[in-house]
Enzyme design. Structure first.
Site, PDB file in Angstrom:
ATOM      1  N   ASP A 140      -7.178  -5.176 -12.677  1.00  0.00           N
ATOM      2  CA  ASP A 140      -7.346  -6.483 -12.044  1.00  0.00           C
ATOM      3  C   ASP A 140      -8.649  -7.158 -12.462  1.00  0.00           C
ATOM      4  O   ASP A 140      -9.717  -6.529 -12.431  1.00  0.00           O
ATOM      5  CB  ASP A 140      -7.361  -6.353 -10.520  1.00  0.00           C
ATOM      6  CG  ASP A 140      -5.979  -6.115  -9.943  1.00  0.00           C
ATOM      7  OD1 ASP A 140      -4.991  -6.188 -10.704  1.00  0.00           O
ATOM      8  OD2 ASP A 140      -5.892  -5.848  -8.731  1.00  0.00           O
ATOM      9  N   LYS A 157       0.504  -3.119  -7.021  1.00  0.00           N
ATOM     10  CA  LYS A 157       0.947  -2.788  -5.671  1.00  0.00           C
ATOM     11  C   LYS A 157       1.223  -1.298  -5.510  1.00  0.00           C
ATOM     12  O   LYS A 157       0.878  -0.692  -4.494  1.00  0.00           O
ATOM     13  CB  LYS A 157       2.181  -3.613  -5.303  1.00  0.00           C
ATOM     14  CG  LYS A 157       1.877  -5.089  -5.095  1.00  0.00           C
ATOM     15  CD  LYS A 157       3.074  -5.840  -4.578  1.00  0.00           C
ATOM     16  CE  LYS A 157       2.720  -7.313  -4.363  1.00  0.00           C
ATOM     17  NZ  LYS A 157       1.643  -7.493  -3.374  1.00  0.00           N
ATOM     18  N   GLY A 158       1.853  -0.695  -6.528  1.00  0.00           N
ATOM     19  CA  GLY A 158       2.113   0.733  -6.438  1.00  0.00           C
ATOM     20  C   GLY A 158       0.837   1.536  -6.336  1.00  0.00           C
ATOM     21  O   GLY A 158       0.687   2.395  -5.457  1.00  0.00           O
ATOM     22  N   ASN A 172      -2.232   0.511  -5.517  1.00  0.00           N
ATOM     23  CA  ASN A 172      -2.981   0.202  -4.296  1.00  0.00           C
ATOM     24  C   ASN A 172      -2.405   0.914  -3.077  1.00  0.00           C
ATOM     25  O   ASN A 172      -3.139   1.419  -2.223  1.00  0.00           O
ATOM     26  CB  ASN A 172      -2.986  -1.302  -4.049  1.00  0.00           C
ATOM     27  CG  ASN A 172      -3.916  -2.053  -4.977  1.00  0.00           C
ATOM     28  OD1 ASN A 172      -4.836  -1.478  -5.544  1.00  0.00           O
ATOM     29  ND2 ASN A 172      -3.686  -3.338  -5.142  1.00  0.00           N
ATOM     30  N   GLU A 230       7.379  -4.777  -8.303  1.00  0.00           N
ATOM     31  CA  GLU A 230       6.629  -5.152  -9.508  1.00  0.00           C
ATOM     32  C   GLU A 230       7.070  -4.367 -10.737  1.00  0.00           C
ATOM     33  O   GLU A 230       6.480  -4.519 -11.803  1.00  0.00           O
ATOM     34  CB  GLU A 230       5.125  -4.976  -9.274  1.00  0.00           C
ATOM     35  CG  GLU A 230       4.519  -6.067  -8.409  1.00  0.00           C
ATOM     36  CD  GLU A 230       3.001  -6.017  -8.353  1.00  0.00           C
ATOM     37  OE1 GLU A 230       2.396  -7.064  -8.087  1.00  0.00           O
ATOM     38  OE2 GLU A 230       2.421  -4.924  -8.565  1.00  0.00           O
ATOM     39  N   GLY A 254       0.622 -12.342   8.509  1.00  0.00           N
ATOM     40  CA  GLY A 254      -0.761 -12.752   8.288  1.00  0.00           C
ATOM     41  C   GLY A 254      -1.593 -12.769   9.540  1.00  0.00           C
ATOM     42  O   GLY A 254      -1.620 -11.796  10.312  1.00  0.00           O
ATOM     43  N   GLY A 267      -1.883  -6.516   2.177  1.00  0.00           N
ATOM     44  CA  GLY A 267      -0.522  -6.032   2.329  1.00  0.00           C
ATOM     45  C   GLY A 267      -0.354  -4.615   1.831  1.00  0.00           C
ATOM     46  O   GLY A 267       0.354  -3.801   2.436  1.00  0.00           O
ATOM     47  N   ASP A 268      -1.019  -4.281   0.731  1.00  0.00           N
ATOM     48  CA  ASP A 268      -0.941  -2.925   0.184  1.00  0.00           C
ATOM     49  C   ASP A 268      -1.626  -1.925   1.109  1.00  0.00           C
ATOM     50  O   ASP A 268      -1.150  -0.799   1.286  1.00  0.00           O
ATOM     51  CB  ASP A 268      -1.577  -2.876  -1.203  1.00  0.00           C
ATOM     52  CG  ASP A 268      -0.812  -3.707  -2.216  1.00  0.00           C
ATOM     53  OD1 ASP A 268       0.401  -3.915  -2.022  1.00  0.00           O
ATOM     54  OD2 ASP A 268      -1.431  -4.165  -3.194  1.00  0.00           O
ATOM     55  N   ASN A 297      -1.685  -2.184  11.285  1.00  0.00           N
ATOM     56  CA  ASN A 297      -2.221  -3.480  11.702  1.00  0.00           C
ATOM     57  C   ASN A 297      -3.742  -3.417  11.822  1.00  0.00           C
ATOM     58  O   ASN A 297      -4.458  -4.331  11.378  1.00  0.00           O
ATOM     59  CB  ASN A 297      -1.590  -3.872  13.039  1.00  0.00           C
ATOM     60  CG  ASN A 297      -1.776  -5.330  13.392  1.00  0.00           C
ATOM     61  OD1 ASN A 297      -1.572  -6.213  12.569  1.00  0.00           O
ATOM     62  ND2 ASN A 297      -2.146  -5.596  14.638  1.00  0.00           N
TER      63      ASN A 297
END
Length: 286
Positions: free
Chosen positions: A13, A40-41, A43, A139, A220, A249-250, A274
């Protein structure tokens, strides 16, 4: 100890900070640039491992400096990356993300080596040893997800899909999914319900629960809704000072799955995830 298997993307990234994201044809002067581990995977695997899970990862990187960095980061987090293959023809996956002054971001992803995850991995009994939960995202090609999910179902392993980004799912793949996790945009794209608050998040979760056994819809700053066994509940977001939403999210999915693999029920796992996501967005993403 039961393990989590994660199959998905690995990205090198490039993180940019700017006052706002550019419009078409606009050049924006940024304020900072950072380089980090992503995908995503990757993370989600790291988030689950840092939360205390034993994690095994299947993926692919290029034979380059970025690929070596990605593998090193997985290993440093305690993730078993023996099933991460090295492509001789494609470079490592990459992304560029721009975070604006309000902490929101947009990103461009180039999959590269993530298109070459070895399907033969999922035929190997050793990969599935002691695994109780498989975690997937969108992804990577669906052929990869389908192969992994079918192998998991044959072994009685729970399959979780974080449908990010949203895309049509084949009937064969959808039939393998035990737990669906989506954000507001993904929920809208999958069921046509605009998620703007917890009430609409609950409605979306109920709608998706007609197709999947368990559903979690993150909304969110509003919180999260979830549906399972005919019951739909919601949980308000914790009040924090937003720094950056990148990777939240990850983080949520990783902690959610770590709790589930440890024997927690969905309500307990959602509450823990959360809290973790709230902490994540209140600190810098680099």
């Amino acid at each position: 100890m039961s393990k989590i298997a994660v199959t998905g993307s690995l990205h090198y990234d490039i993180m940019l900070e700017a006052p706002h994201r550019p419009e078409k044809g606009e050049t924006v002067m940024g304020s900072a640039c950072h380089y980090k581990f992503g995908g995503k995977g990757g993370n989600q695997a790291v988030a689950a491992a840092r939360a205390g899970a034993a994690v095994r990862f299947a993926g692919a990187v290029g034979d380059d400096q970025q690929g070596r960095f990605l593998r090193d980061q997985l290993q440093q987090a305690g993730v078993d990356c023996a099933a991460v293959s090295v492509s001789e023809t494609l470079p490592s996956g990459m992304s560029v993300a721009i975070t604006d002054a309000e902490g929101d971001y947009g990103a461009v992803v180039v999959s590269n080596a993530n298109q070459q995850i070895a399907l033969k991995t999922f035929e190997q009994p050793a990969f599935w040893q002691d695994v109780s939960l498989l975690v997937l995202q969108n992804e990577v090609p669906e052929a990869v997800n389908l192969s992994a999910a079918q192998a998991a179902r044959q072994r009685g392993i729970t399959v979780c899909l974080n449908a990010a980004p949203a895309r049509p799912l084949s009937a064969a793949f959808a039939g393998c999914i035990d737990l669906l996790v989506v954000n507001a945009i993904e929920a809208r794209d999958m069921c046509g319900i605009s998620v703007q608050d917890l009430t609409s998040a609950r409605t979306a979760a109920e709608s998706l629960a007609s197709r999947f056994a368990s559903v979690v819809v993150t909304a969110g700053e509003h919180g999260v809704a979830y549906s399972e066994a005919g019951q739909t509940r919601s949980l308000a977001a914790q009040k924090v000072t937003l720094v950056s939403t990148h990777g939240a999210g990850d983080c949520f999915v990783g902690v959610l799955c770590q709790r589930l693999s440890g024997g927690a029920d969905l309500s307990e796992a959602v509450a823990a995830a959360n809290c973790a996501a709230a902490e994540h967005v209140s600190r810098p993403s680099h």
